[in-house]
Motif scaffolding. Structure first.
Motif, PDB file in Angstrom:
ATOM      1  N   ALA A   1      -5.317 -95.063  30.630  1.00 15.42           N
ATOM      2  CA  ALA A   1      -3.869 -95.070  30.839  1.00 15.42           C
ATOM      3  C   ALA A   1      -3.236 -93.845  30.178  1.00 15.42           C
ATOM      4  O   ALA A   1      -2.335 -93.215  30.751  1.00 15.42           O
ATOM      5  N   GLY A   2      -3.704 -93.499  28.996  1.00 15.53           N
ATOM      6  CA  GLY A   2      -3.187 -92.315  28.302  1.00 15.53           C
ATOM      7  C   GLY A   2      -3.460 -91.042  29.074  1.00 15.53           C
ATOM      8  O   GLY A   2      -2.613 -90.148  29.135  1.00 15.53           O
ATOM      9  N   GLU A   3      -4.632 -90.951  29.670  1.00 19.00           N
ATOM     10  CA  GLU A   3      -4.968 -89.771  30.471  1.00 19.00           C
ATOM     11  C   GLU A   3      -4.060 -89.669  31.695  1.00 19.00           C
ATOM     12  O   GLU A   3      -3.631 -88.580  32.072  1.00 19.00           O
ATOM     13  N   LYS A   4      -3.753 -90.821  32.317  1.00 16.86           N
ATOM     14  CA  LYS A   4      -2.847 -90.807  33.476  1.00 16.86           C
ATOM     15  C   LYS A   4      -1.452 -90.333  33.064  1.00 16.86           C
ATOM     16  O   LYS A   4      -0.811 -89.567  33.786  1.00 16.86           O
ATOM     17  N   ILE A   5      -0.992 -90.778  31.907  1.00 19.95           N
ATOM     18  CA  ILE A   5       0.316 -90.349  31.411  1.00 19.95           C
ATOM     19  C   ILE A   5       0.292 -88.847  31.125  1.00 19.95           C
ATOM     20  O   ILE A   5       1.232 -88.120  31.469  1.00 19.95           O
ATOM     21  N   ASP A   6      -0.783 -88.370  30.500  1.00 16.49           N
ATOM     22  CA  ASP A   6      -0.908 -86.937  30.221  1.00 16.49           C
ATOM     23  C   ASP A   6      -0.899 -86.122  31.510  1.00 16.49           C
ATOM     24  O   ASP A   6      -0.246 -85.070  31.591  1.00 16.49           O
ATOM     25  N   ASN A   7      -1.632 -86.586  32.514  1.00 13.69           N
ATOM     26  CA  ASN A   7      -1.686 -85.872  33.789  1.00 13.69           C
ATOM     27  C   ASN A   7      -0.318 -85.852  34.471  1.00 13.69           C
ATOM     28  O   ASN A   7       0.070 -84.838  35.057  1.00 13.69           O
ATOM     29  N   ALA A   8       0.409 -86.969  34.404  1.00 13.02           N
ATOM     30  CA  ALA A   8       1.746 -87.022  35.006  1.00 13.02           C
ATOM     31  C   ALA A   8       2.682 -86.051  34.294  1.00 13.02           C
ATOM     32  O   ALA A   8       3.475 -85.346  34.935  1.00 13.02           O
ATOM     33  N   GLY A   9       2.599 -85.992  32.970  1.00 14.75           N
ATOM     34  CA  GLY A   9       3.426 -85.060  32.209  1.00 14.75           C
ATOM     35  C   GLY A   9       3.092 -83.621  32.545  1.00 14.75           C
ATOM     36  O   GLY A   9       3.986 -82.779  32.673  1.00 14.75           O
ATOM     37  N   GLN A  10       1.813 -83.329  32.698  1.00 16.12           N
ATOM     38  CA  GLN A  10       1.391 -81.962  33.047  1.00 16.12           C
ATOM     39  C   GLN A  10       1.881 -81.598  34.442  1.00 16.12           C
ATOM     40  O   GLN A  10       2.334 -80.481  34.680  1.00 16.12           O
ATOM     41  N   SER A  11       1.824 -82.551  35.375  1.00 17.01           N
ATOM     42  CA  SER A  11       2.298 -82.287  36.736  1.00 17.01           C
ATOM     43  C   SER A  11       3.801 -81.998  36.742  1.00 17.01           C
ATOM     44  O   SER A  11       4.264 -81.113  37.459  1.00 17.01           O
ATOM     45  N   LEU A  12       4.549 -82.746  35.941  1.00 20.63           N
ATOM     46  CA  LEU A  12       5.991 -82.530  35.846  1.00 20.63           C
ATOM     47  C   LEU A  12       6.278 -81.150  35.252  1.00 20.63           C
ATOM     48  O   LEU A  12       7.129 -80.411  35.754  1.00 20.63           O
ATOM     49  N   LYS A  13       5.550 -80.792  34.208  1.00 17.55           N
ATOM     50  CA  LYS A  13       5.722 -79.474  33.587  1.00 17.55           C
ATOM     51  C   LYS A  13       5.391 -78.366  34.590  1.00 17.55           C
ATOM     52  O   LYS A  13       6.100 -77.365  34.675  1.00 17.55           O
ATOM     53  N   ASP A  14       4.334 -78.553  35.366  1.00 16.43           N
ATOM     54  CA  ASP A  14       3.933 -77.546  36.344  1.00 16.43           C
ATOM     55  C   ASP A  14       4.969 -77.404  37.461  1.00 16.43           C
ATOM     56  O   ASP A  14       5.124 -76.318  38.026  1.00 16.43           O
ATOM     57  N   ALA A  15       5.671 -78.494  37.791  1.00 11.47           N
ATOM     58  CA  ALA A  15       6.699 -78.424  38.827  1.00 11.47           C
ATOM     59  C   ALA A  15       7.883 -77.590  38.342  1.00 11.47           C
ATOM     60  O   ALA A  15       8.495 -76.857  39.121  1.00 11.47           O
ATOM     61  N   VAL A  16       8.194 -77.688  37.062  1.00 14.74           N
ATOM     62  CA  VAL A  16       9.317 -76.948  36.496  1.00 14.74           C
ATOM     63  C   VAL A  16       8.920 -75.506  36.186  1.00 14.74           C
ATOM     64  O   VAL A  16       9.685 -74.576  36.438  1.00 14.74           O
ATOM     65  N   ASP A  17       7.741 -75.324  35.629  1.00 16.87           N
ATOM     66  CA  ASP A  17       7.260 -73.994  35.219  1.00 16.87           C
ATOM     67  C   ASP A  17       5.822 -73.835  35.712  1.00 16.87           C
ATOM     68  O   ASP A  17       4.872 -74.170  34.998  1.00 16.87           O
ATOM     69  N   PRO A  18       5.642 -73.343  36.950  1.00 20.51           N
ATOM     70  CA  PRO A  18       4.286 -73.254  37.526  1.00 20.51           C
ATOM     71  C   PRO A  18       3.354 -72.378  36.687  1.00 20.51           C
ATOM     72  O   PRO A  18       3.775 -71.363  36.145  1.00 20.51           O
ATOM     73  N   PRO A  19       2.079 -72.794  36.599  1.00 20.37           N
ATOM     74  CA  PRO A  19       1.121 -71.999  35.825  1.00 20.37           C
ATOM     75  C   PRO A  19       0.746 -70.713  36.562  1.00 20.37           C
ATOM     76  O   PRO A  19       0.732 -70.670  37.791  1.00 20.37           O
ATOM     77  N   GLY A  20       0.427 -69.694  35.793  1.00 16.69           N
ATOM     78  CA  GLY A  20      -0.012 -68.423  36.368  1.00 16.69           C
ATOM     79  C   GLY A  20      -1.495 -68.462  36.682  1.00 16.69           C
ATOM     80  O   GLY A  20      -2.183 -69.454  36.428  1.00 16.69           O
ATOM     81  N   PRO A  21      -2.025 -67.391  37.236  1.00 11.07           N
ATOM     82  CA  PRO A  21      -3.439 -67.356  37.622  1.00 11.07           C
ATOM     83  C   PRO A  21      -4.398 -67.521  36.445  1.00 11.07           C
ATOM     84  O   PRO A  21      -5.433 -68.177  36.574  1.00 11.07           O
ATOM     85  N   ALA A  22      -4.055 -66.962  35.288  1.00 17.58           N
ATOM     86  CA  ALA A  22      -4.943 -67.084  34.128  1.00 17.58           C
ATOM     87  C   ALA A  22      -4.985 -68.528  33.632  1.00 17.58           C
ATOM     88  O   ALA A  22      -6.045 -69.033  33.281  1.00 17.58           O
ATOM     89  N   GLU A  23      -3.832 -69.184  33.629  1.00 24.74           N
ATOM     90  CA  GLU A  23      -3.799 -70.583  33.181  1.00 24.74           C
ATOM     91  C   GLU A  23      -4.551 -71.481  34.157  1.00 24.74           C
ATOM     92  O   GLU A  23      -5.269 -72.395  33.759  1.00 24.74           O
ATOM     93  N   LYS A  24      -4.401 -71.215  35.458  1.00 28.84           N
ATOM     94  CA  LYS A  24      -5.143 -71.983  36.462  1.00 28.84           C
ATOM     95  C   LYS A  24      -6.650 -71.805  36.264  1.00 28.84           C
ATOM     96  O   LYS A  24      -7.407 -72.771  36.338  1.00 28.84           O
ATOM     97  N   ALA A  25      -7.078 -70.570  36.010  1.00 25.84           N
ATOM     98  CA  ALA A  25      -8.507 -70.304  35.796  1.00 25.84           C
ATOM     99  C   ALA A  25      -8.994 -71.022  34.540  1.00 25.84           C
ATOM    100  O   ALA A  25     -10.084 -71.594  34.538  1.00 25.84           O
ATOM    101  N   GLY A  26      -8.194 -71.012  33.492  1.00 27.50           N
ATOM    102  CA  GLY A  26      -8.558 -71.716  32.274  1.00 27.50           C
ATOM    103  C   GLY A  26      -8.698 -73.203  32.484  1.00 27.50           C
ATOM    104  O   GLY A  26      -9.613 -73.841  31.962  1.00 27.50           O
TER     105      GLY A  26
END
Length: 66
Positions: free
Chosen positions: A31-56
């Motif tokens: 459940a914690g991992e799902k919450i973390d993933n949802a938070g990361q998705s929300l952050k990515d919608a507001v501030d999309p990751p660059g190519p280096a972050e995607k590769a990482g």
């Protein structure tokens, strides 16, 4: 003195190995991992990751250190 240290090490090492072998995720961890993933998705919608972050992230997923 040295003998006590060696006995202590001999007793602790197997316990550390047993704890490190616990890889099964329980329901709370999942459940914690799902919450973390949802938070990361929300952050990515507001501030999309660059190519280096995607590769990482791809590297992290490949080696299993999410």
């Amino acid at each position: 003195m040295l003998r006590k240290s060696l006995v202590g090490i001999a007793l602790v090492l197997p316990l550390m190995g047993a704890l490190a072998a616990c890889d099964d995720d329980g329901p709370a961890e999942k459940a914690g991992e799902k919450i973390d993933n949802a938070g990361q998705s929300l952050k990515d919608a507001v501030d999309p990751p660059g190519p280096a972050e995607k590769a990482g992230r791809d590297v992290d997923k490949a080696i299993g250190s999410d």
